[in-house]
Design an enzyme around this catalytic site. Structure first.
Site, PDB file in Angstrom:
ATOM      1  N   LYS B  23      33.307  13.887 -37.574  1.00 14.17           N
ATOM      2  CA  LYS B  23      33.796  13.978 -35.812  1.00 14.17           C
ATOM      3  C   LYS B  23      35.175  13.683 -36.306  1.00 14.17           C
ATOM      4  O   LYS B  23      35.846  14.450 -35.368  1.00 14.17           O
ATOM      5  CB  LYS B  23      32.810  12.943 -35.456  1.00 14.17           C
ATOM      6  CG  LYS B  23      33.017  13.100 -33.780  1.00 14.17           C
ATOM      7  CD  LYS B  23      32.553  11.734 -32.954  1.00 14.17           C
ATOM      8  CE  LYS B  23      31.069  11.393 -33.535  1.00 14.17           C
ATOM      9  NZ  LYS B  23      30.059  12.577 -32.945  1.00 14.17           N
ATOM     10  N   ARG B  93      32.865   5.423 -31.254  1.00 15.43           N
ATOM     11  CA  ARG B  93      31.959   6.352 -32.059  1.00 15.43           C
ATOM     12  C   ARG B  93      31.977   6.066 -33.601  1.00 15.43           C
ATOM     13  O   ARG B  93      32.914   6.053 -34.086  1.00 15.43           O
ATOM     14  CB  ARG B  93      31.941   7.946 -31.643  1.00 15.43           C
ATOM     15  CG  ARG B  93      31.603   8.055 -30.330  1.00 15.43           C
ATOM     16  CD  ARG B  93      31.710   9.705 -30.125  1.00 15.43           C
ATOM     17  NE  ARG B  93      31.493  10.327 -28.927  1.00 15.43           N
ATOM     18  CZ  ARG B  93      32.418  10.563 -27.720  1.00 15.43           C
ATOM     19  NH1 ARG B  93      33.607  10.111 -28.205  1.00 15.43           N
ATOM     20  NH2 ARG B  93      31.872  10.684 -26.791  1.00 15.43           N
ATOM     21  N   GLY B 102      20.479   6.870 -37.280  1.00 17.82           N
ATOM     22  CA  GLY B 102      20.321   5.709 -37.611  1.00 17.82           C
ATOM     23  C   GLY B 102      21.769   4.990 -37.591  1.00 17.82           C
ATOM     24  O   GLY B 102      21.865   3.827 -37.562  1.00 17.82           O
ATOM     25  N   MET B 104      25.377   4.098 -35.579  1.00 15.65           N
ATOM     26  CA  MET B 104      25.484   3.605 -34.274  1.00 15.65           C
ATOM     27  C   MET B 104      25.966   4.573 -33.167  1.00 15.65           C
ATOM     28  O   MET B 104      26.623   5.556 -33.630  1.00 15.65           O
ATOM     29  CB  MET B 104      26.923   2.512 -34.281  1.00 15.65           C
ATOM     30  CG  MET B 104      26.998   1.661 -33.092  1.00 15.65           C
ATOM     31  SD  MET B 104      28.214   0.461 -33.173  1.00 15.65           S
ATOM     32  CE  MET B 104      29.322   1.366 -32.243  1.00 15.65           C
ATOM     33  N   ARG B 336      32.361  22.962 -31.594  1.00  9.00           N
ATOM     34  CA  ARG B 336      31.376  23.078 -32.846  1.00  9.00           C
ATOM     35  C   ARG B 336      30.862  24.484 -33.045  1.00  9.00           C
ATOM     36  O   ARG B 336      30.978  24.892 -31.849  1.00  9.00           O
ATOM     37  CB  ARG B 336      30.227  22.000 -32.968  1.00  9.00           C
ATOM     38  CG  ARG B 336      29.301  22.078 -31.750  1.00  9.00           C
ATOM     39  CD  ARG B 336      28.101  20.963 -31.593  1.00  9.00           C
ATOM     40  NE  ARG B 336      27.188  21.000 -30.561  1.00  9.00           N
ATOM     41  CZ  ARG B 336      26.410  20.123 -29.999  1.00  9.00           C
ATOM     42  NH1 ARG B 336      26.401  18.999 -30.838  1.00  9.00           N
ATOM     43  NH2 ARG B 336      26.053  20.360 -28.958  1.00  9.00           N
ATOM     44  N   HIS B 454      -5.924  32.349 -46.734  1.00 14.14           N
ATOM     45  CA  HIS B 454      -6.253  33.702 -46.876  1.00 14.14           C
ATOM     46  C   HIS B 454      -5.827  34.341 -45.567  1.00 14.14           C
ATOM     47  O   HIS B 454      -4.979  35.235 -45.475  1.00 14.14           O
ATOM     48  CB  HIS B 454      -7.720  33.774 -46.990  1.00 14.14           C
ATOM     49  CG  HIS B 454      -8.229  35.219 -46.666  1.00 14.14           C
ATOM     50  ND1 HIS B 454      -8.620  36.083 -45.699  1.00 14.14           N
ATOM     51  CD2 HIS B 454      -8.320  36.042 -47.878  1.00 14.14           C
ATOM     52  CE1 HIS B 454      -8.983  37.103 -45.792  1.00 14.14           C
ATOM     53  NE2 HIS B 454      -8.843  37.299 -47.031  1.00 14.14           N
ATOM     54  N   SER B 757       5.732  37.831 -63.759  1.00 16.58           N
ATOM     55  CA  SER B 757       5.934  37.636 -62.249  1.00 16.58           C
ATOM     56  C   SER B 757       5.300  36.129 -62.113  1.00 16.58           C
ATOM     57  O   SER B 757       4.100  35.911 -62.076  1.00 16.58           O
ATOM     58  CB  SER B 757       5.017  38.650 -61.505  1.00 16.58           C
ATOM     59  OG  SER B 757       5.333  38.438 -60.050  1.00 16.58           O
ATOM     60  N   CYS B 824       6.092  36.550 -56.870  1.00 16.77           N
ATOM     61  CA  CYS B 824       5.472  37.301 -55.872  1.00 16.77           C
ATOM     62  C   CYS B 824       4.611  36.266 -55.123  1.00 16.77           C
ATOM     63  O   CYS B 824       3.800  36.657 -54.498  1.00 16.77           O
ATOM     64  CB  CYS B 824       4.591  38.606 -56.735  1.00 16.77           C
ATOM     65  SG  CYS B 824       3.209  37.755 -58.011  1.00 16.77           S
ATOM     66  N   TYR B 844      13.823  39.982 -59.733  1.00 14.63           N
ATOM     67  CA  TYR B 844      13.631  40.178 -58.414  1.00 14.63           C
ATOM     68  C   TYR B 844      12.792  39.413 -57.638  1.00 14.63           C
ATOM     69  O   TYR B 844      11.982  38.645 -58.355  1.00 14.63           O
ATOM     70  CB  TYR B 844      12.978  41.547 -58.237  1.00 14.63           C
ATOM     71  CG  TYR B 844      11.468  41.719 -58.773  1.00 14.63           C
ATOM     72  CD1 TYR B 844      10.416  41.650 -58.248  1.00 14.63           C
ATOM     73  CD2 TYR B 844      11.474  42.106 -60.318  1.00 14.63           C
ATOM     74  CE1 TYR B 844       9.139  41.442 -58.844  1.00 14.63           C
ATOM     75  CE2 TYR B 844      10.040  42.227 -60.704  1.00 14.63           C
ATOM     76  CZ  TYR B 844       8.851  41.844 -60.102  1.00 14.63           C
ATOM     77  OH  TYR B 844       7.534  41.758 -60.676  1.00 14.63           O
TER      78      TYR B 844
END
Lengths: 871, 871
Positions: B23, B93, B102, B104, B336, B454, B757, B824, B844
């Site tokens: 920040k 901040r 978590g 401040m 941002r 499936h 593969s 695959c 690949y």
């Protein structure tokens, strides 16, 4: 000058295995030790390689050296190769460094032709003997050397014997000669060559045939599968024939230098006067015990006895010998290490140390660990077994023998056992809910499942015989009977199981109880002197723990808490816990189970006073605790006071496609931390109570099926919190390594784990993708076809699963150098696997109580093997 | 001289993230670029570390530097900290290098006390505004800095609002002051301290509270889970407060530099006059579109537009900005990178290249591959979705949206579809025998099963929406209805699925078709310029193959032959084959299947003319081809002309405890080589026929579920023999690596395999011991609790499973350096996994047709990432 291709037997010795092959080196050693071996020579393995390098031609000098060696033999024997007046006959055998199926069979009586056959007939005054020897030779030579299909010869023999109406021995000399002629005609027709009448040509061709057999299809396949290099080559042994069927001063026999059944230090064997080796095997005449020879042929007997002693002293082990007496003269044809029973092995090893023949280390290495099983379990009396009807063969899932009435229903099994009946529980497969039936039964038979199926694991734990996966048996629960290859066995019929062999017999066969001799204890104490790896046991009850401790277990490596969930009324509370819909309900149910668990642990801690006890938190999927058939669900629902629909829905919702890979292990404890909490509290309150009573308690809490360190961390937090609440210190928290991922990230897991225990059953299932319950459909075929060397659930797959054990151990110790690492799969009691575990540096193996002695011995052998390698 | 602990915004820039946090660096960069940022300063992360090193005391010089920086701000703003006449108020901040929950929260309006509040009231002529600002400050300070339970304050507020009868805005200035006093009393009672009236003390305590929050429990947990080092520390940002609610010359708003939905290059956003940031969010007043500001505040609008352009040019990306206008003066509070839809992302990236703002490589990296899914599939119209009733949420198993009537029976689904009706197939889970129903349905909904169940795999293959594992849905097949959280949905009722989000809605919602813009094609062609890893597709039919080719697939990486077994009448022959009891019967049945298989392959080869096609031999366990319910078995038996008992026995005998680890894959082909033979013949006759027609065919035969090289060798022998018989050359034989063991012994397997593969679906199942069908019971909980970062069936577990991919690749190439290696599994289309596969050097990836563009883009990004790392 050409290379030395040929060694006379007297020129070699046992150390020349590479060059002379196993058989050649053995014959040389025996010759050297002064035993009367029929003279002969060995053509080296180098000659075989040179033969191939030379475009399948004899290398330079080979044939000349063969002829020279032959002359030496002629001189020794006074006979002459190809001489009709006193023909020298020889055998030709292959003999590579390692015994190898697919290599050439023996050719006997080489050197016979029309002329020498007649000479032999005259010399022995036995034309039929000579004719039969000739017939055999033509047949063997045609088949083995020339490659004629053996069936064609058998077909002729068969015709002469009237298709089974007459025996070989009924054929006359003339008929045998006729047959030999027909054989020659077949050879001519099939191969276009005349049968060689010239003995030298016979010998040359036979030698070349041995060389060629080295590259035969079967031999090549065998080498590939067994990783034997192709460039070893085979040796060829040429040896003078001797005949035990030359009259009443001739004989043939086999004998052991000590009794191979009992180990008694006394010649043991049998012989036949005026007979050939085949006759002993064929069983046409009944051989006499070797002790009779002392009366019949005292001279020869004394000489044989002396040679036997000498060979035993030379080889420092029991010898299994073949001999032939030809006209009063003793010839030793073979000697090798004698196979023996477990009991004999133990006695012989201990005796030989006492006799000063071997040292303790050698004694420990002399007994096959697996053989100890025979000493620890009842066996079927051999005479009973010989006459029994074999119904089926399954997997030897848990050793020992037992007879009893066939019962299919676990409840009925329990009931009948209470009435004092002996029953065999027969199931397609068993589930945890059948536990009480297994407890009640003498033995368990299943038609499905492998060596690590539920039935097998539980039976081994109880030291009860089990035959698993007997696939031929078709069980019909409704009809209360099973059918196997046409035989129907009904409820109440007697069967007998041999869990050491996997055999199932019809009827009630007599069994004999094992006796643990003082020799056994002596040998085990020697083993403990050598081994470096610890031996613990897998035990779930105080009784098992005590048994294992008596067998020398140094702690519990795996105490499964779920078996306790099935006993008595506890299962009701367990089911309440499963059906609970809120944490509060679940806690209430767990609170009912806790006191039982605590008492179980108290019993186990007491039994293991002073030794570590590894307790695994709940592992199996919850549906294992619920019934599955509508009828049973309805009954249970009524008992629990809930609706059938609700219970059925619960059962349905817990159903899994692949329970092995499902919601089990630490996954349960993470989703329901209150279960782990209850178990931890039971463990620590029990431990605290025992400690207050002066018992030395070393609990090790083990979290199963961990994939990530985070899982272990969460469970460890629960366990530690409870320990603090209870006020118990000095315990370890560790994990099973039973998933490939866990082994691969063992460095991370060791951040939290104070010990690892490899669960090689599950690790094998996941690493190889084989469900132990379903493996019977293809693993036996794989083993038969040598795609797998062994069933990976019996013998650790060292290359794959073992690699993960090694990786996991190394990585774990990288993070935590003092990490204690054990194994608690079934492989912990399998000798070759124990050797592997010792090699990769595990601290201990853990196995079923009855396998503890086996593991101790295997561990000692592993240490001795390592020591040898380190030299 | 002490270290520099404090940086004014104008002293820093974007590169100082380590020191100033994310920040702080952003605010500095914006200040530097000339944007009107309210003045402020950042206390460095080093100061935080020094605070801890110093026993939780400010390090030497820190406070002095803070005061100095404060003076600078006073000078810039003309206001004075603690001065009632013109008070400077600030926000405090936290801001670490990485955004971290978590840490401040923000404290606003710091600097207020009784005196300055009155000053503010006078200055703004708005006592209520000042009172509310004070009330908020006391509350925030009490809760965040002093650690008072926030509920205690809420409780007071609640009382004043009459428990929901009034809003915050209804409270008067006096009431707000009363409340602030009560808050102070709570603080005193809870913490025993007076609320600090001294602004400097307020500031000092707030800074210390930020430092302390770095070591709060939640922040520590977050760092541990996300592997963020503990020694980074957090920065603290102190910034002048500005107020958009100071009259009609004040305002507050948020805006994007381009339209985040469409990508149009035009300011997009909204604002509110005389309002605070919270008011925009709270939705009490309706904000106006930013375009109105051009009329209302032309000066400010022009300035804002200019700043937006400038920031966009500076950051070279769309900016999402917050601004406040205080009495006619524009302040930028945050900028941002703007989030955007897939369509916008593509348009913006391509536009910016055309505008010369970024290069092609950057454009390719700007689009989230997963976002492309939105472009390729129908979506529910946002306005329809907003009003719809959400029934349930399952897994987003296959993207796209569809509406239709609920049908449970696959046959009925097929029938209705033939009548032109649109149906959604709803099943507990699907099996291969439901295939025709899935083909007929618009979409598929299951109540069980994971991302690679499936249903999910097949639906993705067909590009059809699927929501899987919607566990809240309770299906009652008998009643033809499902119930979900009290709502009953009957057969024929309409539902709408969103397979991209996993949502299930009641009713028939309107959907919109995707449009593939020219920009999309442009971006994909740029991606192809960069990527180094190939992209193939998993396709089982010529149709799928064609679709995938249009999407840019460079071959088929996985053609499953078993799906073909279900179509039409073939299943009859397949079942005959399974029930066969002799090899001859089996061969006869296989002969009926072969022509169909051949035709399938012909179609696929034609569709893939010139590209490689990898065909996997039969993989699933045989019982998948047989029915399981008695009724169906009876029907089939009648149809097949065999007895119910025989068929039932067959079905029973094929039942498996863990089918995933059962008799499947190459195990089938080894036990029944005639199956592999038939498939090889179908492949090679098809290939030969195509080649004769001028088609370029490159078949690659792939053997599944290999554990040992010996398995592959046996199957390869069959395949090679058939190829020779057919007379086809130029093909490859390879294997799936989908078992941990195979990866571990890949060096051996590569002796026989010409390609690997990785089947990462099964490899994940076995490596982690998680059945994909059963994973729903605990994996969602694991992800929720961060035990797993992701569902390992969606995102490759790089640490565990990925390690095996790497090991397998390395070892395979050690034996065969030119080994072609692909993947695959479903991970082949998942961006972060594709990046991993590219990194470990795979040739690949292969994925469902509709994931091909995603994989192409991810592959390009992986290559660009690698290139960056190599620099």
């Amino acid at each position: 000058m050409s290379k030395k291709w040929v060694y006379l037997f007297r020129e070699g010795d046992a150390s020349m295995r590479d060059l002379l092959g196993g058989k050649g080196a053995g014959l040389a050693e025996m010759t050297k030790s002064g035993a009367p071996v029929p003279p002969g020579f060995t053509i080296t393995t180098e000659a075989c390689n040179a033969y191939y390098a030379n475009g399948q031609q004899f290398p330079e000098g080979l044939w000349e050296q063969v002829l020279e060696a032959l002359r030496d033999i002629e001189q020794q024997t006074g006979k002459k190769f190809g001489d009709p007046s006193n023909p020298l006959l020889v055998s030709v055998r292959s003999g590579a460094k390692f015994s190898m199926p697919g290599m050439m069979d023996t050719v006997l009586n080489l050197g016979l032709n029309e002329a020498t056959r007649e000479g032999l007939a005259r010399l022995t005054d036995n034309p039929r003997f000579a004719a039969d020897a000739y017939r055999r030779f033509v047949q063997l030579f045609g088949k083995i050397v020339l490659g004629v299909d053996g069936e064609k010869f058998e077909h002729v023999m068969d015709e002469y014997k009237g298709h089974g109406q007459r025996q070989d021995t009924d054929l006359s000399a003339d008929e045998l000669l006729e047959i030999a002629e027909k054989f020659k005609a077949i050879i001519k027709a099939e191969k276009g060559v005349d049968f060689p009448e010239d003995p030298f040509e016979q010998l040359r061709e036979a030698i070349a045939a041995v060389f060629r057999s080295w590259n035969g299809r079967r031999a090549r396949d065998y080498r590939r599968l067994n990783k034997i290099p192709d460039d070893l080559g085979t040796a060829v042994n040429v040896q003078t024939m001797v005949f035990g069927n030359m009259g009443n001063d001739s004989a043939t026999g086999v004998a052991f230098s000590r009794n191979p059944s009992t180990g008694e230090n006394k010649l043991y064997g049998e012989y036949l006067v005026n007979a050939q080796g085949e006759d002993v095997v064929a069983g046409i005449r009944t051989p006499k015990p070797i002790s009779e020879m002392e009366r019949e042929m005292p001279e020869v007997y004394r000489q044989f006895e002396q040679i036997a002693r000498q060979l035993e002293r030379h080889y420092k082990d029991v010898q299994d010998m073949e001999f032939t007496v030809e006209r009063g003269k003793l010839y030793m044809l073979q000697t090798r290490t004698g196979k023996r029973t477990g009991a004999a092995a133990v006695k012989i090893a201990v005796d030989m140390v006492r006799e000063g023949l071997i040292d303790k280390a050698t004694a420990v290495q002399r007994v096959e660990p697996a053989q100890l099983d025979q000493l620890l379990h009842p066996t079927i009396k051999p005479e009973a077994k010989a006459k029994a009807q074999l119904l089926a063969k399954g997997l030897p899932a848990s050793p020992g023998a037992a007879a009893g009435e066939v019962i299919f229903d676990p409840d009925e099994a329990e009931q009948r056992a209470q009435n004092g009946e002996k029953v065999i529980l027969v199931r397609v497969e068993t589930a945890p809910e059948d536990f009480h039936g297994m407890v009640a039964a003498q033995a368990v038979l299943t038609s499905r499942g492998g060596m690590t199926s539920h039935a097998a694991v539980v039976a081994r734990g109880m030291g009860k015989p089990c035959v698993a996966g007997a696939g031929d048996i078709r069980i019909n629960y409704a009809a209360e009977q099973f059918e196997v290859n046409g035989t129907v066995v009904k409820k109440g019929d007697y069967i007998t199981l041999d869990g050491s062999t996997g055999e199932v017999f019809l009827g009630q066969l007599e069994t004999q109880e094992p006796e643990l001799s003082g020799d056994f204890q002596t040998l085990m104490s020697w083993a403990d002197e050598f081994r470096t790896i610890g031996v613990r046991t897998n035990a779930d009850t105080p009784h098992d723990a005590r048994v294992a401790r008596e067998f020398g277990a140094e702690g519990i490596g795996l105490c499964r808490t779920e078996h306790m969930f099935f006993e008595g009324d506890r299962i009701d509370a367990v089911r309440e816990m499963i059906v609970a819909e809120t944490v509060e309900e679940r806690r209430a149910a767990l609170a009912k189970i806790e006191p039982y668990q605590k008492e179980d642990f108290v019993g186990i801690f007491k039994a293991m006073d002073g030794l570590p006890v590894t307790i695994r938190t709940l592992d199996p999927p919850l549906h294992e605790f619920l019934p599955h058939a509508d009828e049973e669900i309805r009954e249970l629902a009524a008992k629990m006071g809930i609706s059938f629909e609700r219970l059925k829905a619960k059962v349905e919702s817990l159903r899994e496609a692949n329970p092995m890979l499902g919601f089990r292990g630490c996954r349960l404890g993470i989703v329901y931390p209150e279960i782990t909490e209850m178990q931890a509290r039971a463990i620590f309150t029990a431990a605290k109570e025992c400690r207050e009573q002066g018992i030395t308690v070393q609990p090790e809490v083990m979290i199963p099926l961990v994939n990530t360190v985070e899982e272990l961390r969460r469970q460890a937090e629960v366990v530690r919190r409870v320990a603090e609440e209870v006020g118990f210190t000095d315990y370890l928290i560790g994990t099973m390594i039973e998933l490939p991922r866990a082994a691969l990230v063992a460095d991370q897991i060791a951040e939290e784990a104070q010990f690892f225990s490899f669960g090689t059953n599950d690790l094998t299932q996941t690493t190889m993708g084989i469900s132990r319950d379903d493996s019977a459909r293809f693993v036996p075929k794989y083993v038969e076809e040598k795609i797998f060397k062994d069933d990976p659930f019996q013998v650790l797959d060292q290359e794959g699963v073992g690699q993960l054990v090694q990786i996991g151990t190394e990585r774990g110790r990288k993070t935590r150098p003092d990490l204690k690492v054990g194994v608690c799969g079934e492989h912990g009691g399998e000798p070759s696997s124990v050797t592997f575990f010792a090699k990769v540096g595990l601290n201990y193996v853990s196995c079923s109580p009855f396998r503890v002695p086996i593991a101790r011995l295997a561990a000692a052998q592993a240490a001795l093997g390592e020591a040898k390698r380190d030299k």
